[in-house]
Design a protein around this motif. Structure first.
Motif, PDB file in Angstrom:
ATOM      1  N   GLU A  52       0.840  -1.197   0.000  1.00  0.00           N
ATOM      2  CA  GLU A  52       0.000   0.000   0.000  1.00  0.00           C
ATOM      3  C   GLU A  52       0.878   1.251   0.000  1.00  0.00           C
ATOM      4  O   GLU A  52       1.662   1.476   0.929  1.00  0.00           O
ATOM      5  CB  GLU A  52      -0.932   0.003   1.234  1.00  0.00           C
ATOM      6  N   LEU A  53       0.721   2.036  -1.063  1.00  0.00           N
ATOM      7  CA  LEU A  53       1.384   3.350  -1.133  1.00  0.00           C
ATOM      8  C   LEU A  53       0.410   4.380  -0.587  1.00  0.00           C
ATOM      9  O   LEU A  53      -0.764   4.390  -0.967  1.00  0.00           O
ATOM     10  CB  LEU A  53       1.740   3.675  -2.589  1.00  0.00           C
ATOM     11  N   HIS A  54       0.906   5.259   0.289  1.00  0.00           N
ATOM     12  CA  HIS A  54       0.012   6.227   0.919  1.00  0.00           C
ATOM     13  C   HIS A  54       0.787   7.507   1.215  1.00  0.00           C
ATOM     14  O   HIS A  54       2.004   7.475   1.359  1.00  0.00           O
ATOM     15  CB  HIS A  54      -0.561   5.648   2.235  1.00  0.00           C
ATOM     16  N   ILE A  55       0.078   8.620   1.310  1.00  0.00           N
ATOM     17  CA  ILE A  55       0.739   9.838   1.785  1.00  0.00           C
ATOM     18  C   ILE A  55       1.012   9.680   3.280  1.00  0.00           C
ATOM     19  O   ILE A  55       0.274   9.002   3.994  1.00  0.00           O
ATOM     20  CB  ILE A  55      -0.116  11.097   1.507  1.00  0.00           C
ATOM     21  N   GLU A  56       2.085  10.336   3.740  1.00  0.00           N
ATOM     22  CA  GLU A  56       2.495  10.168   5.133  1.00  0.00           C
ATOM     23  C   GLU A  56       1.454  10.693   6.120  1.00  0.00           C
ATOM     24  O   GLU A  56       1.266  10.149   7.189  1.00  0.00           O
ATOM     25  CB  GLU A  56       3.825  10.908   5.379  1.00  0.00           C
ATOM     26  N   GLN A  57       0.800  11.782   5.764  1.00  0.00           N
ATOM     27  CA  GLN A  57      -0.148  12.461   6.667  1.00  0.00           C
ATOM     28  C   GLN A  57       0.531  13.041   7.894  1.00  0.00           C
ATOM     29  O   GLN A  57      -0.121  13.278   8.916  1.00  0.00           O
ATOM     30  CB  GLN A  57      -1.275  11.514   7.108  1.00  0.00           C
ATOM     31  N   GLY A  58       1.827  13.247   7.804  1.00  0.00           N
ATOM     32  CA  GLY A  58       2.591  13.845   8.887  1.00  0.00           C
ATOM     33  C   GLY A  58       3.736  14.629   8.271  1.00  0.00           C
ATOM     34  O   GLY A  58       3.960  14.561   7.055  1.00  0.00           O
ATOM     35  N   PRO A  59       4.482  15.370   9.079  1.00  0.00           N
ATOM     36  CA  PRO A  59       5.491  16.297   8.547  1.00  0.00           C
ATOM     37  C   PRO A  59       6.922  15.742   8.484  1.00  0.00           C
ATOM     38  O   PRO A  59       7.833  16.459   8.084  1.00  0.00           O
ATOM     39  CB  PRO A  59       5.429  17.443   9.558  1.00  0.00           C
ATOM     40  N   VAL A  60       7.112  14.485   8.874  1.00  0.00           N
ATOM     41  CA  VAL A  60       8.476  13.998   9.096  1.00  0.00           C
ATOM     42  C   VAL A  60       9.305  13.951   7.820  1.00  0.00           C
ATOM     43  O   VAL A  60      10.429  14.474   7.769  1.00  0.00           O
ATOM     44  CB  VAL A  60       8.449  12.618   9.793  1.00  0.00           C
ATOM     45  N   LEU A  61       8.785  13.336   6.758  1.00  0.00           N
ATOM     46  CA  LEU A  61       9.568  13.213   5.520  1.00  0.00           C
ATOM     47  C   LEU A  61       9.912  14.588   4.960  1.00  0.00           C
ATOM     48  O   LEU A  61      11.050  14.842   4.573  1.00  0.00           O
ATOM     49  CB  LEU A  61       8.809  12.387   4.472  1.00  0.00           C
ATOM     50  N   GLU A  62       8.925  15.492   4.963  1.00  0.00           N
ATOM     51  CA  GLU A  62       9.180  16.838   4.447  1.00  0.00           C
ATOM     52  C   GLU A  62      10.262  17.545   5.261  1.00  0.00           C
ATOM     53  O   GLU A  62      11.206  18.116   4.708  1.00  0.00           O
ATOM     54  CB  GLU A  62       7.893  17.660   4.467  1.00  0.00           C
ATOM     55  N   GLN A  63      10.119  17.475   6.598  1.00  0.00           N
ATOM     56  CA  GLN A  63      11.078  18.148   7.472  1.00  0.00           C
ATOM     57  C   GLN A  63      12.486  17.604   7.284  1.00  0.00           C
ATOM     58  O   GLN A  63      13.459  18.341   7.360  1.00  0.00           O
ATOM     59  CB  GLN A  63      10.667  17.963   8.936  1.00  0.00           C
ATOM     60  N   GLU A  64      12.569  16.279   7.058  1.00  0.00           N
ATOM     61  CA  GLU A  64      13.891  15.662   6.930  1.00  0.00           C
ATOM     62  C   GLU A  64      14.329  15.586   5.469  1.00  0.00           C
ATOM     63  O   GLU A  64      15.344  14.976   5.160  1.00  0.00           O
ATOM     64  CB  GLU A  64      13.885  14.287   7.616  1.00  0.00           C
ATOM     65  N   LYS A  65      13.554  16.197   4.586  1.00  0.00           N
ATOM     66  CA  LYS A  65      13.877  16.254   3.153  1.00  0.00           C
ATOM     67  C   LYS A  65      14.149  14.875   2.558  1.00  0.00           C
ATOM     68  O   LYS A  65      15.149  14.645   1.867  1.00  0.00           O
ATOM     69  CB  LYS A  65      15.066  17.192   2.903  1.00  0.00           C
ATOM     70  N   LEU A  66      13.227  13.962   2.857  1.00  0.00           N
ATOM     71  CA  LEU A  66      13.329  12.598   2.336  1.00  0.00           C
ATOM     72  C   LEU A  66      12.165  12.335   1.384  1.00  0.00           C
ATOM     73  O   LEU A  66      11.083  12.905   1.541  1.00  0.00           O
ATOM     74  CB  LEU A  66      13.298  11.588   3.481  1.00  0.00           C
ATOM     75  N   SER A  67      12.408  11.454   0.406  1.00  0.00           N
ATOM     76  CA  SER A  67      11.369  11.179  -0.587  1.00  0.00           C
ATOM     77  C   SER A  67      10.437  10.039  -0.188  1.00  0.00           C
ATOM     78  O   SER A  67       9.257  10.043  -0.546  1.00  0.00           O
ATOM     79  CB  SER A  67      12.006  10.817  -1.934  1.00  0.00           C
TER      80      SER A  67
END
Lengths: 412, 412
Positions: free
Chosen positions: B189-204
């Motif tokens: 299952e591919l899903h949006i994170e719904q949280g800020p962690v990946l964006e904050q850590e600049k990860l894809s």
């Protein structure tokens, strides 16, 4: 030479209070008698019948206020005694109606004792004190005293869209503006305390000096909603965390301001108010009451300081909006003194006190020398079915009013 | 020998996501596509048409889940790729639908590259993940995995009294229980994170190891209502004062428990919630999530300690009621490793992470080896019209899934 003291008939007073409680009595022995409702109409009809039976002339004004007058031997402005017949939803058997029945009982006592008063005595029922069906509260006394515009008030609607004006016509109590109360020797309002002070201090009577000034603010905190499961704590902009910090800060600062200050955060709404979502908005009310204007000013400074608090975390913002304020209303010093003298002469325990709650008398005081008498509220409760004042305390309160009236009649 | 890497068509993926967003698109470019609504039906019809155009066989089960299968050359259980088509009210264009469109894009890429898969590939749309119209969330996956009883679920009603069962029939998606997903090689299952962690850590990419365990309690404080103007501060039994003290105490204790713990008081209801009345009752929710069972136990100890707090003033009482709890669900280690390998081989920045939010995959994991892939959510936002993930990140996420599938197909 000392006058002989007249005392009211406590049993008759009790029976009349219970008779009025039948108009809207609830299953739990409270009362629902919203302004201009069917129950209000029945109670008004009963009040009019009682007055007419006593030979009083009953007049209705354009706000539905009822005036029943026992003529005096002199052509002077009347002593007005009264309060309101309407109640809140699931209210009690005493709030308001006690002050109206007090007037009835006083006139009954005068008549049966063959007292022909020098000054006319008017019993008044003031429409819609509670504002429970049509906001605001103290509507008719507000119009009488020029605080509220009649044209605005009569267009106010209940939850079903019925206007005050329509409801007044529906129950047949739309009278003439010529009948409004425009002048009086004094206005006397007996009311339950609605607070715990008299009971706690084991006193029978409160001689009310003033109605407290107050301010009411909304404090609004804005943050950012996010998912409760996926947002690490340091990345949150939680409006509820900030709001509860501000509430605590306000309590701390207000608690050391003045012993007599009362402050309440009675309303708090959280958005979106879902357990899995970080709140993005919280609005809570903060109202405070005190007799001294300077203390209220300090309260307002504290409220303003909340908008600059260190508790406001990054990404959150706070604003304070003043909803309303009113200055302390001091009752007529002479009338208050006469009430105090009457209380003393009857030998009742009493204290001079303030009213934290609003009452019609505070508006009428602007053009009629007014005063209020409080009797104890069990557990300080009111606006609920449990509201209770012992029959003896009710009787004492009415005796204080009667004795005050007798004093006024005796003066030349 | 290294396989040649297949990559999906980013432009086609974007167009298909936007095409689905047309089914329920809101004025602010979000989506309202409640489960079994007219918009859901149109999106389902489009999904079916896309699949049939690709030559897939489409089956529907008795909960309305849709399965579109590309046959494999071997008679083995399929690799299942998917998520959900339904959305919350005024939700976004990515939550759920991204995982379904990922399946479509992967099959399209395989077909246009003439790949005849060894293992069948099934694209799935799982009914009613959100629970926004019919509670609870993850309804169909709960029934498929035996967590929820079908007989109970299909009688659930929306706010208009329509049952799930009726709504499913109304849109023509009531299928056969024989078609249920009973066995699979893997679920992805591919899903949006719904949280800020990946964006904050600049990860894809987030390679999801588990769905966090959680507990949710209601904390109820009872006090006594009284008039805000007439009750001196020392005589009050203010439920809101106690509640906000307890909330602060909980925050203080929880904040030092563990860095990874998240806790939220998302809902607070004050009674009677009138600015002139001291609150007699406050109920607030406290939910906390953490992967470690022991930490959750400590949270529960803290919640219990609140009921004995020194902040509970005389005349007030507190009780804590557990609404629910769930254990952490760990995804299949082997599938997670294959996802990680695929991500690495594509050269994308990534981290292993947890899911704070619930997903269908956590139920399916109980009988199918499952794993999830996250892509970044802008500002960590979801379940709102602002929800956004860049098209590039969406594309990378689908490439990770495709590469994972290719790896599985390559194994013998």
């Amino acid at each position: 030479m000392q006058r002989q003291k007249l005392l009211v008939n406590g049993e008759r007073l009790k029976q009349e209070l219970e008779r009025f409680a039948d108009f809207g009595r609830t299953d739990n022995n409270g009362v629902t008698r919203l302004a201009l409702s069917h129950e209000d109409r029945l109670a008004r009809d009963h009040f009019r019948a009682c007055c007419e039976e006593l030979g009083l002339s009953v007049k209705i004004d354009d706000m539905g206020c009822m005036y029943a007058t026992l003529e005096g031997t002199e052509n002077v402005p009347p002593i007005v005694i009264g309060s309101h017949i309407d109640s809140v939803k699931k209210g009690g058997r005493f709030d308001g109606i006690l002050g109206v029945v007090a007037g009835l009982e006083i006139v009954r006592t005068l008549i049966e004792n063959n007292v022909k008063p020098r000054i006319p005595i008017t019993i008044v029922n003031i429409t819609n004190e509670e504002g429970a069906r049509f906001e605001p509260s103290m509507m008719a006394s507000g119009v009488l005293s020029g605080k509220f515009a009649k044209e605005v008030m009569i267009k106010k609607t209940d939850t079903e869209g019925i206007t005050f004006e329509e409801a007044l016509k529906n129950i047949g109590y739309d009278g003439d503006s010529d009948n409004r109360l425009t002048d009086a020797t004094a206005f006397l309002e007996l009311h339950i305390e609605q607070g715990p002070v008299l009971e706690q201090e084991k006193l029978s009577v409160g001689v009310v000096e003033c109605v407290l000034g107050m301010v009411c603010y909304d404090i609004e905190v804005n943050g950012l909603s996010n998912h409760a499961g996926t947002t690490p704590m340091p990345m949150r902009k939680d409006a509820l965390f900030v709001a509860t910090d501000l509430l605590a800060e306000a309590r701390e600062k207000l608690s050391v301001l003045d012993d007599k200050l009362v402050y309440t955060m009675g309303r708090m709404n959280v958005s979106p108010n879902i357990h899995t979502v970080i709140p993005n908005k919280v609005v809570f009310s903060l109202e405070a009451r005190h007799q001294d204007e300077k203390v209220i000013e300090e309260v307002e400074d504290i409220i303003q300081s909340l908008t600059r608090s260190e508790a406001i975390t990054e990404g959150c913002s706070v604003k304070a909006t003043k909803l309303w304020g009113r200055d302390t209303v001091w009752f007529d010093q002479s009338v208050v003194e006469q009430v105090e003298e009457a209380t003393k002469s009857l030998g009742y325990s009493y204290k001079r006190m303030v009213s934290g709650a609003g009452h019609d008398a505070q508006f009428l005081q602007s053009y009629i020398p007014s005063a209020m008498v409080f009797v104890p509220s069990q557990n300080g409760q009111s606006h609920c079915e449990e509201e209770y004042t012992t029959w003896e305390e009710c009787e004492r309160g009415v005796n204080v009013l009667l004795e005050t009236v007798m004093g006024m009649l005796a003066k030349v």
